[in-house]
Design an enzyme around this catalytic site. Sequence first.
Site, PDB file in Angstrom:
ATOM      1  CG  HIS A  14      -2.106  -0.872   0.747  1.00 24.01           C
ATOM      2  ND1 HIS A  14      -2.081  -2.319   1.317  1.00 24.01           N
ATOM      3  CD2 HIS A  14      -3.333  -0.913   0.057  1.00 24.01           C
ATOM      4  CE1 HIS A  14      -3.181  -2.733   0.699  1.00 24.01           C
ATOM      5  NE2 HIS A  14      -3.996  -2.035   0.110  1.00 24.01           N
ATOM      6  NE  ARG A  68      -6.026   0.270  -2.326  1.00 23.82           N
ATOM      7  CZ  ARG A  68      -5.685   0.270  -3.641  1.00 23.82           C
ATOM      8  NH1 ARG A  68      -5.637   1.468  -4.269  1.00 23.82           N
ATOM      9  NH2 ARG A  68      -5.228  -0.777  -4.014  1.00 23.82           N
ATOM     10  NE  ARG A 100     -10.792  -1.269  -0.275  1.00 28.57           N
ATOM     11  CZ  ARG A 100      -9.722  -1.813  -0.454  1.00 28.57           C
ATOM     12  NH1 ARG A 100      -9.536  -2.625  -1.258  1.00 28.57           N
ATOM     13  NH2 ARG A 100      -8.682  -1.085   0.005  1.00 28.57           N
ATOM     14  CD  GLU A 104      -9.700  -7.933  -1.626  1.00 29.43           C
ATOM     15  OE1 GLU A 104      -8.793  -7.491  -2.077  1.00 29.43           O
ATOM     16  OE2 GLU A 104     -10.622  -7.365  -0.915  1.00 29.43           O
ATOM     17  CG  ASN A 157      -3.267  -5.028  -5.788  1.00 30.03           C
ATOM     18  OD1 ASN A 157      -2.732  -5.172  -7.046  1.00 30.03           O
ATOM     19  ND2 ASN A 157      -3.495  -3.722  -5.286  1.00 30.03           N
ATOM     20  CG  ASP A 158      -5.582  -8.333  -0.891  1.00 32.66           C
ATOM     21  OD1 ASP A 158      -4.326  -8.486  -0.310  1.00 32.66           O
ATOM     22  OD2 ASP A 158      -6.189  -7.513  -0.758  1.00 32.66           O
ATOM     23  NE  ARG A 169      -1.130  -5.927  -1.480  1.00 30.51           N
ATOM     24  CZ  ARG A 169      -2.234  -5.371  -1.440  1.00 30.51           C
ATOM     25  NH1 ARG A 169      -3.468  -6.267  -1.274  1.00 30.51           N
ATOM     26  NH2 ARG A 169      -2.331  -4.129  -1.938  1.00 30.51           N
ATOM     27  CB  CYS A 222     -10.169  -2.023  -9.015  1.00 26.44           C
ATOM     28  SG  CYS A 222     -10.608  -3.065  -7.445  1.00 26.44           S
TER      29      CYS A 222
HETATM   30  C1  PEP Z   1      -6.640  -5.467  -4.266  1.00 26.84           C
HETATM   31  O1  PEP Z   1      -6.424  -6.372  -3.314  1.00 26.84           O
HETATM   32  O2  PEP Z   1      -6.549  -5.814  -5.502  1.00 26.84           O
HETATM   33  C2  PEP Z   1      -7.162  -4.372  -4.191  1.00 26.84           C
HETATM   34  C3  PEP Z   1      -7.735  -3.629  -4.842  1.00 26.84           C
HETATM   35  O3  PEP Z   1      -7.330  -3.989  -2.866  1.00 26.84           O
HETATM   36  P1  PEP Z   1      -6.182  -3.499  -1.889  1.00 26.84           P
HETATM   37  O4  PEP Z   1      -4.839  -3.146  -2.895  1.00 26.84           O
HETATM   38  O5  PEP Z   1      -6.396  -2.156  -1.290  1.00 26.84           O
HETATM   39  O6  PEP Z   1      -5.817  -4.560  -1.048  1.00 26.84           O
HETATM   40 MG    MG Z   2      -7.486  -5.905  -1.545  1.00 28.16          MG
END
Ligand code: PEP
Ligand code: MG
Length: 588
Positions: free
Chosen positions: A190, A297, A337, A437, A460-461, A471, A508
């Site tokens: 993040h 977010r 979200r 996710e 991402n998750d 990650r 996303c």
């Molecule tokens: C993701 O996990 O892809 C996502 C969009 O949320 P974050 O990156 O905030 O976990």
């Molecule tokens: Mg996520």
Amino acid sequence: MPDKRTILNGNGVGDDVAIGNSFLYTPSLSTPVYKIEESDVEEEYKRFDEAINKSIKEIEELQNHVDNNIKNILYTHILMLQDRVIIRQVKEEVKAKLFNVEHIYDTIISGYLEKLSSINNKMLSERSSDIADIKSRLIRNLIQPNSGDYSQIPENCIIIAKTLTPSDVLKFNSIGVSGFIIESGGYTSHAAILAKSFGITTIFNIVDISSKIKNGRKIIIDCRSNIVIMNPNEKDIANYTILTENIKQFKEQSIIDAKEKALTKDNIEIKVHANIDIPEETENLLKHGIDSIGLYRTEFLYIFSEEDIATTLPSEETQFKVYKNIASKMKGRVVIRTLDIGGDKISPALGLNFKEDNPFLGWRAIRFCLSNRQLFKDQIKALLRASHYGNIEIMIPMISTLEEFIETKKFIEDIKEELRKENQPFNENIKIGALIETPSASVIIDLIIKEADFISIGSNDLVQYMMACDRTNEKLSYLYNPIDISVLRVLKRVIETANNNNKPITLCGEMAGVAMYTPVLLGLGIRELSMSVTSIARIKNLIRSISIEECTKLVNEMLEKCDNNFSKSILNSFIKKIDIKNYKGISE
Ligand code: PEP
Ligand code: MG
């Protein structure tokens, strides 16, 4: 003799460059220690009393937003802060030893904690983490959050750090720095996501740089070549100054490119929305002619407030104003979200024991919200009220089971009923979507799709949980592969299920903004993407240069061959052949 010019390799985020003076950021983990005069003792007592009162007020405020079980824990925190024995002991030792009060307090409490840790008793060790939380809150209120760490930092410098938290990035953004060189992390951490959306040039995975460079030295970050140049020569500086100027012009052109629709060569429109992390980014979207948000977010409202670390939670009213303000400025959909705290996003305002053994597998996002209903209610109520003023859709993160999603929808329905009784206007048909996710959610996508108004893929998750690799851990970056065959199969299943059920689906995660993956996502059937505003022009230009037909063929080959090396190489050759307007090199 001048220091030697040295080139170090890393992984750049995006394709910017930056030139600046180095600033080594070493957040002080230790409490300051200094001697005081006898005449200062009264002042130290006063600071101590004030910090206790401030800590109690913060906890009381927090109690208004949480359920009874946590309220009770917080009540014990207040009692511990008021403990007369400890207060007396601290004051006596300040007077006797003539040291600053935070040092004395830290030493006394650390002594208690050490004694507790030597006793093998689960209940007592749980109590230890409460004491440790109180200790950090009180010490933070004595030294004021991080003021010592940030106050010396000059504008436009390049920050060099072993690791950065999202709140560090928020703070540095408000100071105005030119770049970040981070020893650890990954592009989906993040901290990196935030830095990218603020347009701060960032490179990570530069091993041991903090022990190689001194403060105040010239340094260059080049994310296009994934390098850092320490002690650059005059020629480097001249070249990179010209490059910086070119990039500036390129960015001006980007604003024009971001505004127009993105149609593929075979005339299919791909909708591109923006991801935002803080409300202030909305202005930047408008500047780029972007009027829809695919991911906001909201957790950063709980981490940072008005240029400082948030020590209290945002109230329903504060949130209402923020959501209303964003939604009323956007013409298109605004997907907000719900709170996704946990993992690498820690809210000091929550002040509770978040030190979990496996934070990414822990009490995160919807799991946390469903067990803290009052706090969740404040957010949902604010969102519903704001939905009267714009096109808000609510997205639920980290869904693992169908029951969680159904329970959340029921919770939202109950709050709608409350608003009706209060005669407060809101959008009765507000859309509720699920963020896919977790592997479990992707396996039951056929069930979730029946309950969700829309789907978003949090790649991402999803990649981190599919591949079982953190990650943010650079040592595992070889495993963190969004086009691994296992991930491709899952993406295909989720996208096809949504498309066959006529439910909107967006991706996303960060892969949406990485040019290399765009043909794959289009080939898999994605028609809506959401990404950091800084990636939009580039991805739209890429979309304009490819056809759905060739993307589908490419992905089918990858899915048939089931060989990650093959996938990588055909993707590379596909990308190399594309003639993209204003496009200077693709970084993976
Ligand atoms: C993701 O996990 O892809 C996502 C969009 O949320 P974050 O990156 O905030 O976990
Ligand atoms: Mg996520």
